[in-house]
Design a protein around this motif. Structure first.
Motif, PDB file in Angstrom:
ATOM      1  N   LEU A 134       0.455  -1.104  -0.108  1.00 41.89           N
ATOM      2  CA  LEU A 134       0.254   0.188  -0.491  1.00 41.89           C
ATOM      3  C   LEU A 134       0.725   1.539  -0.272  1.00 41.89           C
ATOM      4  N   VAL A 135       2.331   1.579   1.010  1.00 38.79           N
ATOM      5  CA  VAL A 135       2.576   2.696   0.775  1.00 38.79           C
ATOM      6  C   VAL A 135       3.713   3.047  -0.573  1.00 38.79           C
ATOM      7  N   ASP A 136       3.887   1.535  -0.179  1.00 40.25           N
ATOM      8  CA  ASP A 136       4.960   1.776  -2.328  1.00 40.25           C
ATOM      9  C   ASP A 136       4.059   1.962  -2.771  1.00 40.25           C
ATOM     10  N   GLY A 137       3.213   1.243  -2.993  1.00 42.81           N
ATOM     11  CA  GLY A 137       1.782   1.681  -4.135  1.00 42.81           C
ATOM     12  C   GLY A 137       1.479   3.039  -4.547  1.00 42.81           C
ATOM     13  N   ALA A 138       1.123   3.154  -3.077  1.00 42.90           N
ATOM     14  CA  ALA A 138       0.894   4.927  -3.440  1.00 42.90           C
ATOM     15  C   ALA A 138       1.830   5.549  -3.824  1.00 42.90           C
ATOM     16  N   ALA A 139       3.187   4.990  -2.471  1.00 42.48           N
ATOM     17  CA  ALA A 139       4.812   6.501  -3.566  1.00 42.48           C
ATOM     18  C   ALA A 139       4.698   6.168  -5.274  1.00 42.48           C
ATOM     19  N   MET A 203      -4.523   9.037   3.017  1.00 43.57           N
ATOM     20  CA  MET A 203      -3.855  10.498   3.214  1.00 43.57           C
ATOM     21  C   MET A 203      -2.860  10.691   2.757  1.00 43.57           C
ATOM     22  N   MET A 204      -1.648   9.680   2.294  1.00 46.14           N
ATOM     23  CA  MET A 204      -0.267   9.966   1.363  1.00 46.14           C
ATOM     24  C   MET A 204      -0.649  10.607   1.025  1.00 46.14           C
ATOM     25  N   PHE A 205      -1.549  11.165  -0.416  1.00 45.76           N
ATOM     26  CA  PHE A 205      -1.870  11.974  -1.437  1.00 45.76           C
ATOM     27  C   PHE A 205      -2.456  13.625  -1.417  1.00 45.76           C
ATOM     28  N   GLY A 206      -2.282  13.810   0.955  1.00 46.34           N
ATOM     29  CA  GLY A 206      -2.680  14.784   0.437  1.00 46.34           C
ATOM     30  C   GLY A 206      -4.235  15.695   0.387  1.00 46.34           C
ATOM     31  N   PRO A 207      -4.193  16.712   1.182  1.00 45.12           N
ATOM     32  CA  PRO A 207      -5.837  17.284   1.531  1.00 45.12           C
ATOM     33  C   PRO A 207      -6.352  17.199   0.284  1.00 45.12           C
ATOM     34  N   PRO A 208      -8.000  17.218   0.017  1.00 45.98           N
ATOM     35  CA  PRO A 208      -9.042  16.974  -0.896  1.00 45.98           C
ATOM     36  C   PRO A 208      -8.744  18.178  -1.214  1.00 45.98           C
ATOM     37  N   ASP A 209      -8.958  18.237  -3.301  1.00 43.98           N
ATOM     38  CA  ASP A 209      -8.392  18.778  -3.507  1.00 43.98           C
ATOM     39  C   ASP A 209      -8.876  20.582  -2.846  1.00 43.98           C
ATOM     40  N   ASP A 210      -9.780  20.366  -2.931  1.00 43.58           N
ATOM     41  CA  ASP A 210     -10.471  21.949  -2.224  1.00 43.58           C
ATOM     42  C   ASP A 210     -10.165  22.656  -1.004  1.00 43.58           C
ATOM     43  N   ALA A 211      -8.601  22.155  -0.514  1.00 45.78           N
ATOM     44  CA  ALA A 211      -7.963  22.249   0.811  1.00 45.78           C
ATOM     45  C   ALA A 211      -6.815  21.890   0.182  1.00 45.78           C
ATOM     46  N   SER A 212      -6.327  22.113  -0.814  1.00 44.55           N
ATOM     47  CA  SER A 212      -5.076  21.909  -0.904  1.00 44.55           C
ATOM     48  C   SER A 212      -3.990  23.296  -1.029  1.00 44.55           C
ATOM     49  N   ARG A 232      -6.161  10.282  -6.098  1.00 46.42           N
ATOM     50  CA  ARG A 232      -6.021   8.957  -4.893  1.00 46.42           C
ATOM     51  C   ARG A 232      -6.998   7.889  -5.655  1.00 46.42           C
ATOM     52  N   GLN A 233      -7.619   8.472  -6.399  1.00 47.93           N
ATOM     53  CA  GLN A 233      -9.014   7.661  -7.239  1.00 47.93           C
ATOM     54  C   GLN A 233      -8.062   6.425  -8.531  1.00 47.93           C
ATOM     55  N   ARG A 234      -6.405   7.037  -8.671  1.00 50.78           N
ATOM     56  CA  ARG A 234      -5.755   5.710  -9.635  1.00 50.78           C
ATOM     57  C   ARG A 234      -5.441   4.814  -8.650  1.00 50.78           C
ATOM     58  N   PHE A 235      -4.725   5.216  -7.371  1.00 53.53           N
ATOM     59  CA  PHE A 235      -4.457   4.147  -6.515  1.00 53.53           C
ATOM     60  C   PHE A 235      -5.760   3.093  -6.111  1.00 53.53           C
ATOM     61  N   ILE A 236      -6.753   3.603  -5.926  1.00 53.02           N
ATOM     62  CA  ILE A 236      -7.619   2.396  -5.894  1.00 53.02           C
ATOM     63  C   ILE A 236      -8.092   2.163  -6.453  1.00 53.02           C
ATOM     64  N   GLY A 237      -7.608   2.776  -7.922  1.00 54.00           N
ATOM     65  CA  GLY A 237      -8.512   1.592  -9.054  1.00 54.00           C
ATOM     66  C   GLY A 237      -6.809   0.601  -9.565  1.00 54.00           C
ATOM     67  N   MET A 238      -6.272   0.979  -8.626  1.00 52.51           N
ATOM     68  CA  MET A 238      -4.702  -0.578  -8.854  1.00 52.51           C
ATOM     69  C   MET A 238      -4.964  -0.937  -7.980  1.00 52.51           C
ATOM     70  N   ILE A 239      -5.139  -0.860  -7.022  1.00 55.51           N
ATOM     71  CA  ILE A 239      -5.267  -1.598  -5.697  1.00 55.51           C
ATOM     72  C   ILE A 239      -6.395  -2.953  -5.390  1.00 55.51           C
TER      73      ILE A 239
END
Ligand code: FAQ
Length: 372
Positions: A134-139, A203-212, A232-239
């Motif tokens: 998960l962590v390296d996958g998100a990275a 959460m690694m991907f950072g805050p939601p777009d409207d709070a980034s 974040r969406q791409r990551f979910i699609g991958m895992i």
């Protein structure tokens, strides 16, 4: 008069910088760049470097407890890779005029950020699997687009980092797969680790777009290529399909593909937890910094010896090379903007000297034959 000339020159530099960004060309250390672009890169690259270095701790804790010699060797190699990533990234940040000593000072003083993910504990061996998967996958999801970052040294560093992260993710997946094919207790351990790491990895991907606050500008400068939520969406699609192969359940009952919206629907992320961790109140923040600080103090003799050795070779006064570099942090860009040649002339002169250096390199005598 002088002020007017300076202002005109700056306008020209800005136009050229914008043109390079528009043309998807790379900005290199000696190119002129807006101060805010430089600061943004220093911020992101140094945080990234600190993450790799602090990120050695959660897995480093399991090197002495790995279940077999093979697992120990693999884990050691992975943790060493993370150290290497930290070094490439510190080097990339140094090209922007900040010294390694200053970045380290900021980290151990608790002034610098590093990824929230490394403030969670690793109580079981299955955590090694969940971190890799998960962590390296998100990275990987986050960093593959960074290979195309507009700043040359950062983008190039990312190419090698991503190749290594890809191996890291597979080894994590394989640890989980082995556990999931094992006893009921092993399967339970694997599922428990996935349950604990799933939300923090989102959460690694950072805050939601409207709070980034940084995303819009970083994307306009082509430092970031995708927004936090898109990644974040791409990551979910991958895992999701990988979780099916593993036989683990992702701990979100609301997770569902919304074909009409072209997005994954999911339960809300607990952003309070994220902000608590960022504020230094996560489960492991204090421990991670304490150990980093101790390691720095214990390494003082190595730095002193290296500086004394360097001084003995150059006759320069004894101080560390990064201190020497940071003594004039703007020297690189200063040299570039003092250069009276046009930007493209300067670039082609630079590439000439590079290829000259390279051909000198190839003329080196062959190394002695291996006596074995
Ligand atoms: N943790 O406006 P945004 C790895 C901060 S390496 C802590 O969205 P931005 C490999 C953010 O800095 C993992 N802080 O910011 C490995 C900003 O604060 P500031 C590290 C976070 O920069 C595996 C504020 O919130 N990867 O895992 C986090 O546009 C296994 C507002 O956020 C990178 O660093 C967070 N999760 O986007 C190693 C990748 N998220 O500075 C060992 C490069 C946000 O204004 C073992 N970095 N913040 O005070 C990036 O892509 C970006 O910097 C983001 C944040 C996406 C992290």
């Amino acid at each position: 008069m002088t002020t007017m000339i300076r202002e005109t020159a700056e306008v020209d530099e800005q136009i050229f910088f914008d043109a390079l960004i528009d043309a998807d060309e790379r900005i290199e250390p000696r190119d002129w760049m807006p101060e805010a672009y430089r600061r943004t890169l220093v911020r992101q690259i140094s945080q990234h470097a600190h993450s790799e270095i602090i990120g050695m701790q959660p897995e480093g804790d399991w090197i002495t407890r790995a279940p077999s010699l093979k697992r120990k060797a693999i884990l050691m190699a992975k943790v060493q890779d993370e150290a290497g990533h930290g070094l490439y990234l510190y080097s990339a940040a140094q090209t922007l005029g900040i010294g390694r000593d200053e970045m380290t000072r900021q980290l151990i003083a608790g002034e610098a950020k590093y990824s929230s993910i490394f403030n969670y504990p690793t109580p079981t061996w299955a955590d090694m699997g969940a971190i890799g998967w998960l962590v390296d996958g998100a990275a990987i999801c986050n960093q593959v687009p960074l290979c195309r970052c507009s700043y040359g040294p950062y983008g190039r560093a990312m190419v090698r980092v991503c190749k290594e992260e890809s191996f890291h993710q597979r080894q994590g997946f394989e640890i989980l797969l082995t556990l999931m094919r094992g006893s009921a207790a092993q399967r339970e351990m694997a599922q428990d680790a996935v349950d604990r790491w799933y939300w923090p990895s989102l959460m690694m991907f950072g805050p939601p777009d409207d709070a980034s606050p940084n995303s819009a500008r970083s994307m306009a400068w082509k430092i970031k290529r995708f927004s936090n939520d898109d990644l974040r969406q791409r990551f979910i699609g991958m895992i999701v399909p990988q979780a099916e192969i593993l036989g683990v359940t992702l701990p979100d009952p609301a997770l569902e593909w919304d074909a009409a919206a072209g997005r994954w629907q999911m339960s809300p992320i607990d952003w309070d937890e994220f902000h608590e961790v960022l504020a230094g109140r996560g489960q492991m923040n204090a421990e991670r910094l304490r150990r980093r600080r101790e390691a720095h103090e214990e390494g003082a003799w190595v730095r002193e010896a290296a500086a004394a050795y360097a001084a003995s070779r150059t006759g320069a006064p004894s101080r560390s090379s990064s201190e020497a570099r940071s003594a004039d942090p703007r020297s690189l860009s200063g040299a570039r903007s003092a250069d009276p040649r046009s930007l493209s002339e300067a670039r082609s002169a630079d590439s000439r000297s590079l290829s000259e250096a390279r051909s000198a390199e190839t003329k080196r005598p062959d190394p002695p034959e291996d006596p074995r």
